[in-house]
Design an enzyme around this catalytic site. Structure first.
Site, PDB file in Angstrom:
ATOM      1  N   THR A 140       0.681  -1.173  -0.014  1.00  0.00           N
ATOM      2  CA  THR A 140       0.112   0.116  -0.034  1.00  0.00           C
ATOM      3  C   THR A 140       0.838   1.151   0.017  1.00  0.00           C
ATOM      4  O   THR A 140       0.501   2.153  -0.629  1.00  0.00           O
ATOM      5  CB  THR A 140      -1.263  -0.058   1.096  1.00  0.00           C
ATOM      6  OG1 THR A 140      -1.877  -1.274   1.021  1.00  0.00           O
ATOM      7  CG2 THR A 140      -1.795   1.041   1.252  1.00  0.00           C
ATOM      8  N   ASP A 141       2.102   1.313   0.682  1.00  0.00           N
ATOM      9  CA  ASP A 141       2.636   2.579   0.802  1.00  0.00           C
ATOM     10  C   ASP A 141       3.320   2.928  -0.712  1.00  0.00           C
ATOM     11  O   ASP A 141       3.173   4.193  -1.002  1.00  0.00           O
ATOM     12  CB  ASP A 141       3.751   2.394   1.652  1.00  0.00           C
ATOM     13  CG  ASP A 141       4.926   1.351   1.403  1.00  0.00           C
ATOM     14  OD1 ASP A 141       4.518   0.182   0.634  1.00  0.00           O
ATOM     15  OD2 ASP A 141       5.974   1.014   2.070  1.00  0.00           O
TER      16      ASP A 141
END
Length: 388
Positions: A140-141
């Site tokens: 996700t980052d």
């Protein structure tokens, strides 16, 4: 008592002078003097060196996370590279072609033709970069940074050229919301794969990028992103309050409508540092301070200030801490000190600025992808502070 006209004039001048003095003092406190040395020439020198050492590829460019003999790329590094490249353009560097080549690599390594999340890792196989089936999942980052970089590119160059930055950003943000936001907690999962009972509540505190979520809400005209921002702030505040140090772990668990926090244990997710202030959590001072820089959120202010108070008490910053503040490793690392230096500049913490900001400007200060890339990115964001 009747006053003569000249007395009113003199009184007005006194008030004006007092206002100007007060404004000057405020600006001095808000922007430490050392920031003025982060100029465009310095940024160009740093950027060219970083580009030589870490950018690879021809028509499709990626950020090397290992040496050229065993090339490897990550969605995380692609996000950093795209942010660095578009921010460098704001300092007068002709980087649009490079940015488009980074976009081309991202587009070639999406999870699937219908899913615009980026596969989290690629390694060189023969003459091409390749993801195994296990690597065709997301982190996700990386996706959040890629989406935000596309928004910045739309701001910088517009979307009427050969690459539709706005369309790509909106497509990716919709996919992040669909696959990477927990529908119950309205918090980012660690990846699209984290949907089992054992993984669905995992949260990486450094993914709580409140500034991004606020921008996504405006960019997409989607109020649900505002709730993601508010819930992220709530979790950051709760984590900050758990320890006198204000430090947060690489991973935690958050569940339910009330955002109940439970710890993880070492090696539960990725490393021995999962439950410590490690190589993921070291980014938290930067992420939270960035939100304070843009929003002046009191939550972001207090969370950042508490961490800075802890680091101000340390004689030096080393890699990895327990949440109570005990150093785990003895060596320094720019991945830990650079976010503190940047956060100190945002907050006007002159003691920490004096101690650590010079390392942001030191060419060749790091010789590994992760600390060198964070240093480059945070030097650029420090330059933005200097131009505010």
């Amino acid at each position: 008592m009747k006053r003569h006209r000249y007395q009113w004039v003199i009184g007005g001048l006194v008030l004006l002078v007092a206002f100007m003095v007060g404004l000057a003092v405020y600006q001095t406190q808000r922007r430490p003097k050392s920031l003025t040395t982060v100029n465009d020439d310095l940024i160009r020198v740093h950027y060219r060196q970083w580009q030589r050492e870490y950018l690879s590829g021809q028509q499709q460019k990626f950020v090397l996370t290992r040496g050229a003999e065993h090339p490897q790329a990550l969605s995380e590094s692609q996000g950093y590279g795209m942010l660095i490249t578009v921010l460098a353009a704001k300092h007068g560097m002709p980087t649009r072609q490079t940015f488009d080549q980074l976009v081309a690599y991202y587009l070639a390594h999406r999870v699937s033709p219908t899913n615009p999340l980026m596969a989290w890792r690629q390694k060189q196989v023969g003459q091409r970069m390749h993801s195994t089936p296990a690597e065709m999942t997301s982190a996700t980052d990386g996706d959040l940074d890629i989406a935000y970089a596309l928004i910045l590119a739309d701001d910088q160059w517009g979307s009427i050229g050969s690459v539709d930055y706005k369309g790509l950003a909106q497509q990716l943000i919709r996919a992040i919301k669909q696959y990477e936001i927990n529908p119950v907690t309205q918090l980012p999962r660690v990846g699209n794969w984290a949907t089992t009972p054992a993984t669905q509540h995992l949260v990486r505190p450094s993914d709580l990028m409140t500034a991004y979520f606020r921008r996504f809400a405006r960019y997409m005209q989607d109020g649900e992103w505002t709730q993601v921002a508010l819930n992220s702030q709530t979790v950051l505040q709760k984590l900050s309050q758990q320890r006198s140090s204000g430090l947060m772990p690489d991973f935690t668990q958050v569940s339910g409508d009330h955002l109940t926090i439970r710890p993880v244990h070492a090696r539960q997710v990725a490393s021995p540092y999962d439950n410590q202030y490690g190589f993921n959590a070291c980014r938290v001072p930067w992420r939270v301070a960035y939100d304070y820089q843009l929003s002046r959120s009191p939550v972001s202010r207090d969370v950042t200030a508490k961490m800075l108070a802890f680091f101000a008490r340390q004689s030096r910053i080393t890699a990895v801490y327990t949440l109570t503040g005990r150093p785990v490793e003895t060596y320094p690392n720019q991945a830990f000190s650079a976010p503190v230096a940047y956060a100190a500049q945002v907050m006007g913490h002159q003691r920490l600025v004096t101690r650590y900001a010079p390392s942001l400007k030191r060419v060749g200060a790091s010789n590994a992808y992760y600390p060198a890339t964070l240093q480059m990115l945070l030097l650029l964001q420090s330059g933005e502070l200097a131009h505010d």
